[in-house]
Scaffold this motif. Structure first.
Motif, PDB file in Angstrom:
ATOM      1  N   THR A   7       7.989  -2.325  12.417  1.00  0.00           N
ATOM      2  CA  THR A   7       8.564  -1.192  13.151  1.00  0.00           C
ATOM      3  C   THR A   7       8.134   0.148  12.566  1.00  0.00           C
ATOM      4  OG1 THR A   7      10.567  -1.298  11.784  1.00  0.00           O
ATOM      5  CG2 THR A   7      10.572  -2.545  13.848  1.00  0.00           C
ATOM      6  N   SER A   8       7.277   0.114  11.551  1.00  0.00           N
ATOM      7  CA  SER A   8       6.752   1.339  10.954  1.00  0.00           C
ATOM      8  C   SER A   8       5.306   1.097  10.534  1.00  0.00           C
ATOM      9  CB  SER A   8       7.577   1.765   9.738  1.00  0.00           C
ATOM     10  OG  SER A   8       7.405   0.844   8.680  1.00  0.00           O
ATOM     11  N   VAL A   9       4.578   2.183  10.351  1.00  0.00           N
ATOM     12  CA  VAL A   9       3.181   2.070   9.930  1.00  0.00           C
ATOM     13  C   VAL A   9       3.089   1.426   8.551  1.00  0.00           C
ATOM     14  CG1 VAL A   9       1.137   3.397   9.259  1.00  0.00           C
ATOM     15  CG2 VAL A   9       2.362   3.972  11.358  1.00  0.00           C
ATOM     16  N   SER A  10       4.018   1.772   7.668  1.00  0.00           N
ATOM     17  CA  SER A  10       3.976   1.189   6.326  1.00  0.00           C
ATOM     18  C   SER A  10       4.201  -0.323   6.373  1.00  0.00           C
ATOM     19  CB  SER A  10       5.020   1.847   5.428  1.00  0.00           C
ATOM     20  OG  SER A  10       6.328   1.672   5.956  1.00  0.00           O
ATOM     21  N   GLU A  11       5.087  -0.804   7.247  1.00  0.00           N
ATOM     22  CA  GLU A  11       5.292  -2.241   7.397  1.00  0.00           C
ATOM     23  C   GLU A  11       4.035  -2.905   7.950  1.00  0.00           C
ATOM     24  OE1 GLU A  11       8.765  -3.625   9.455  1.00  0.00           O
ATOM     25  OE2 GLU A  11       9.975  -1.979   8.692  1.00  0.00           O
ATOM     26  N   ALA A  12       3.402  -2.253   8.940  1.00  0.00           N
ATOM     27  CA  ALA A  12       2.171  -2.803   9.508  1.00  0.00           C
ATOM     28  C   ALA A  12       1.078  -2.876   8.454  1.00  0.00           C
ATOM     29  CB  ALA A  12       1.717  -1.947  10.690  1.00  0.00           C
ATOM     30  N   GLN A  13       1.027  -1.872   7.601  1.00  0.00           N
ATOM     31  CA  GLN A  13       0.037  -1.854   6.523  1.00  0.00           C
ATOM     32  C   GLN A  13       0.281  -3.015   5.547  1.00  0.00           C
ATOM     33  OE1 GLN A  13      -0.260   2.029   4.860  1.00  0.00           O
ATOM     34  NE2 GLN A  13      -1.860   1.498   3.412  1.00  0.00           N
ATOM     35  N   GLU A  14       1.543  -3.310   5.265  1.00  0.00           N
ATOM     36  CA  GLU A  14       1.883  -4.438   4.405  1.00  0.00           C
ATOM     37  C   GLU A  14       1.462  -5.759   5.042  1.00  0.00           C
ATOM     38  OE1 GLU A  14       6.027  -4.254   3.629  1.00  0.00           O
ATOM     39  OE2 GLU A  14       5.928  -2.364   2.507  1.00  0.00           O
ATOM     40  N   CYS A  15       1.654  -5.862   6.357  1.00  0.00           N
ATOM     41  CA  CYS A  15       1.246  -7.079   7.069  1.00  0.00           C
ATOM     42  C   CYS A  15      -0.257  -7.300   6.952  1.00  0.00           C
ATOM     43  CB  CYS A  15       1.648  -6.998   8.539  1.00  0.00           C
ATOM     44  SG  CYS A  15       3.416  -7.072   8.847  1.00  0.00           S
ATOM     45  N   ALA A 117      -9.830   7.560  18.428  1.00  0.00           N
ATOM     46  CA  ALA A 117      -8.974   6.426  18.100  1.00  0.00           C
ATOM     47  C   ALA A 117      -8.293   6.627  16.755  1.00  0.00           C
ATOM     48  CB  ALA A 117      -9.805   5.152  18.071  1.00  0.00           C
ATOM     49  N   THR A 118      -7.012   6.315  16.699  1.00  0.00           N
ATOM     50  CA  THR A 118      -6.287   6.249  15.432  1.00  0.00           C
ATOM     51  C   THR A 118      -6.201   4.784  15.039  1.00  0.00           C
ATOM     52  OG1 THR A 118      -4.967   8.205  15.963  1.00  0.00           O
ATOM     53  CG2 THR A 118      -4.130   6.760  14.247  1.00  0.00           C
ATOM     54  N   VAL A 119      -6.688   4.459  13.858  1.00  0.00           N
ATOM     55  CA  VAL A 119      -6.738   3.070  13.412  1.00  0.00           C
ATOM     56  C   VAL A 119      -5.998   2.928  12.083  1.00  0.00           C
ATOM     57  CG1 VAL A 119      -8.926   2.662  14.587  1.00  0.00           C
ATOM     58  CG2 VAL A 119      -8.932   3.342  12.185  1.00  0.00           C
ATOM     59  N   LEU A 120      -5.527   1.695  11.836  1.00  0.00           N
ATOM     60  CA  LEU A 120      -4.826   1.393  10.590  1.00  0.00           C
ATOM     61  C   LEU A 120      -5.658   0.441   9.755  1.00  0.00           C
ATOM     62  CD1 LEU A 120      -2.286   1.526   8.799  1.00  0.00           C
ATOM     63  CD2 LEU A 120      -1.402  -0.431  10.091  1.00  0.00           C
ATOM     64  N   GLU A 121      -5.854   0.820   8.502  1.00  0.00           N
ATOM     65  CA  GLU A 121      -6.558  -0.032   7.554  1.00  0.00           C
ATOM     66  C   GLU A 121      -5.672  -0.275   6.342  1.00  0.00           C
ATOM     67  OE1 GLU A 121     -10.049   2.354   7.015  1.00  0.00           O
ATOM     68  OE2 GLU A 121     -11.136   1.282   8.577  1.00  0.00           O
ATOM     69  N   SER A 122      -6.113  -1.122   5.454  1.00  0.00           N
ATOM     70  CA  SER A 122      -5.295  -1.468   4.298  1.00  0.00           C
ATOM     71  C   SER A 122      -4.970  -0.265   3.423  1.00  0.00           C
ATOM     72  CB  SER A 122      -5.998  -2.535   3.454  1.00  0.00           C
ATOM     73  OG  SER A 122      -7.287  -2.084   3.049  1.00  0.00           O
ATOM     74  N   VAL A 134     -15.522  -0.237  18.695  1.00  0.00           N
ATOM     75  CA  VAL A 134     -16.250  -1.332  19.332  1.00  0.00           C
ATOM     76  C   VAL A 134     -17.041  -2.139  18.304  1.00  0.00           C
ATOM     77  CG1 VAL A 134     -18.108  -1.881  20.948  1.00  0.00           C
ATOM     78  CG2 VAL A 134     -16.364  -0.207  21.570  1.00  0.00           C
ATOM     79  N   ALA A 135     -17.683  -1.450  17.365  1.00  0.00           N
ATOM     80  CA  ALA A 135     -18.564  -2.125  16.409  1.00  0.00           C
ATOM     81  C   ALA A 135     -17.804  -2.869  15.323  1.00  0.00           C
ATOM     82  CB  ALA A 135     -19.508  -1.104  15.776  1.00  0.00           C
ATOM     83  N   LYS A 136     -16.731  -2.271  14.803  1.00  0.00           N
ATOM     84  CA  LYS A 136     -16.062  -2.834  13.634  1.00  0.00           C
ATOM     85  C   LYS A 136     -14.720  -3.489  13.936  1.00  0.00           C
ATOM     86  CE  LYS A 136     -18.299   0.310  10.377  1.00  0.00           C
ATOM     87  NZ  LYS A 136     -18.105   1.292   9.270  1.00  0.00           N
ATOM     88  N   ARG A 137     -14.177  -3.233  15.125  1.00  0.00           N
ATOM     89  CA  ARG A 137     -12.927  -3.848  15.576  1.00  0.00           C
ATOM     90  C   ARG A 137     -11.784  -3.683  14.568  1.00  0.00           C
ATOM     91  NH1 ARG A 137     -14.268  -9.243  19.108  1.00  0.00           N
ATOM     92  NH2 ARG A 137     -15.876  -8.298  20.409  1.00  0.00           N
ATOM     93  N   PRO A 138     -11.449  -2.447  14.223  1.00  0.00           N
ATOM     94  CA  PRO A 138     -10.311  -2.223  13.330  1.00  0.00           C
ATOM     95  C   PRO A 138      -9.001  -2.423  14.090  1.00  0.00           C
ATOM     96  CG  PRO A 138     -11.132  -0.138  14.115  1.00  0.00           C
ATOM     97  CD  PRO A 138     -12.067  -1.186  14.661  1.00  0.00           C
ATOM     98  N   LEU A 139      -7.887  -2.302  13.388  1.00  0.00           N
ATOM     99  CA  LEU A 139      -6.582  -2.384  14.052  1.00  0.00           C
ATOM    100  C   LEU A 139      -6.304  -1.042  14.718  1.00  0.00           C
ATOM    101  CD1 LEU A 139      -3.973  -3.798  14.723  1.00  0.00           C
ATOM    102  CD2 LEU A 139      -3.071  -3.096  12.495  1.00  0.00           C
ATOM    103  N   LEU A 140      -6.349  -1.036  16.033  1.00  0.00           N
ATOM    104  CA  LEU A 140      -6.166   0.189  16.808  1.00  0.00           C
ATOM    105  C   LEU A 140      -4.683   0.477  16.981  1.00  0.00           C
ATOM    106  CD1 LEU A 140      -7.508   2.408  18.610  1.00  0.00           C
ATOM    107  CD2 LEU A 140      -7.278   0.808  20.514  1.00  0.00           C
TER     108      LEU A 140
END
Length: 246
Positions: A7-15, A117-122, A134-140
Motif C-alpha cells: 500500500t506504499s512505495v516503500s512496501e513495494a520496494q521491500e517486495c 514513465a515513473t518506475v520503481l527499482e530496488s 520497453v527495452a528493460k521492462r522495469p516495474l512501472l
C-alpha cells in the motif's frame, strides 16, 4: 504462491528486494504459470495509490484498461478500448500492456503524448522514457504527460490469427512538439506513432502553414520507413489533426 499487495512505495520496494514477481491482471502470465509453475512470491500494485491514479495528465500502471474513460486523452481511451474482449479489459492493466505484452497496444498512444514513465527499482523511484520501459521492462508505477491540444487514433481491423493490425496514433501539442528543440517552443508540433506488425515507428515535426510540408517533415523521420499502405492511413489522420489547429 503468496501474493503481496503493498500500500506504499516503500512496501513495494521491500517486495522487490524479496524477489516478488510483479503481476498486473495476470492475463498474460496465467497460462505460462499453469504450464511452468507458479512463482513463490508475487506482487500486485492494485492497492498502491500512486499506481491507480487516473487523470488528464497522469495514469497509474495498475489501472485496468476498462477503467480508462474521458478522464484520459481520447487517444489513450480509444487504444485501451480496442484491446481484447470486455473480459480482458476488466482484468488487464496499463502496466501489463506496456511492459508485459508483445503487442503493447497502448504504446503508440503513450508515445504521441510524449509520456514519461515513473518506475520503481530496488534502490528507489526514478523517471525514464518509454524506450527504456520497453527495452528493460522495469516495474512501472505510472505515466505522466502534458495534455495535447488534440489527438487521434485508428486501429485497422484484422482477422483472428493474422498479423497484428496496423495502429496509427497522433497528437497535436503546443510548442514545437518535436522533442529536438526546433522551432524554439513556438507554434505547434505534431507527433505520430505507428505500430506495423510488432514494430513501432514514431516521428515528430513542427507544423507550418502548409500541411504538406509537415507531412514531408514526418517522412524524414523513422516514419519514412513505413510502407505505402501505412502512409495511406497516416496522411489523412495527420491532415485532419492539422485542420483542427486552424
Amino acid at each position: 504462491m503468496l501474493l503481496r499487495l503493498p500500500t506504499s512505495v516503500s512496501e513495494a520496494q521491500e517486495c522487490l528486494a524479496e524477489g516478488a514477481v510483479p503481476v498486473g491482471g495476470a492475463t498474460l502470465v496465467w497460462a505460462t504459470w499453469q504450464r511452468e509453475g507458479f512463482p513463490e512470491l508475487a506482487m500486485s500494485l492494485r492497492k498502491l495509490p500512486q499506481a491507480n491514479v487516473i487523470g488528464a495528465e497522469r495514469l497509474g500502471a495498475a489501472v485496468l484498461l476498462g477503467q480508462m474513460d474521458g478522464r484520459v486523452p481520447d487517444v489513450l481511451r480509444r487504444a485501451a478500448g480496442t484491446v481484447g474482449t470486455g473480459a480482458v479489459r476488466r482484468a488487464a492493466t496499463v502496466g501489463g500492456n506496456l511492459v508485459g505484452s508483445a503487442l503493447r497496444c497502448l504504446l503508440p498512444a503513450a508515445l504521441v503524448l510524449d509520456a514519461r514513465a515513473t518506475v520503481l527499482e530496488s534502490d528507489g523511484v526514478r523517471e525514464t522514457d518509454l524506450a527504456e520501459v520497453v527495452a528493460k521492462r522495469p516495474l512501472l508505477l505510472s505515466l505522466r504527460w502534458s495534455a495535447p491540444l488534440a489527438c487521434a487514433y485508428r486501429k485497422l481491423p484484422a482477422d483472428a490469427g493474422a498479423p497484428p493490425p496496423l495502429v496509427v496514433a497522433s497528437a497535436l501539442h503546443a510548442g514545437d512538439g518535436a522533442g529536438d528543440g526546433e522551432g524554439g517552443g513556438a507554434g505547434y508540433g505534431v507527433r505520430v506513432a505507428v505500430r506495423d506488425g510488432y514494430e513501432v515507428f514514431e516521428g515528430a515535426a513542427v507544423t507550418g502553414a502548409d500541411p504538406e510540408e509537415t507531412l514531408e517533415s514526418l517522412r524524414a523521420t523513422a516514419l519514412g520507413d513505413l510502407p505505402a499502405a501505412a502512409w495511406a492511413v497516416v496522411q489523412p489522420q495527420v491532415l485532419d489533426l492539422l485542420a483542427r489547429e486552424r
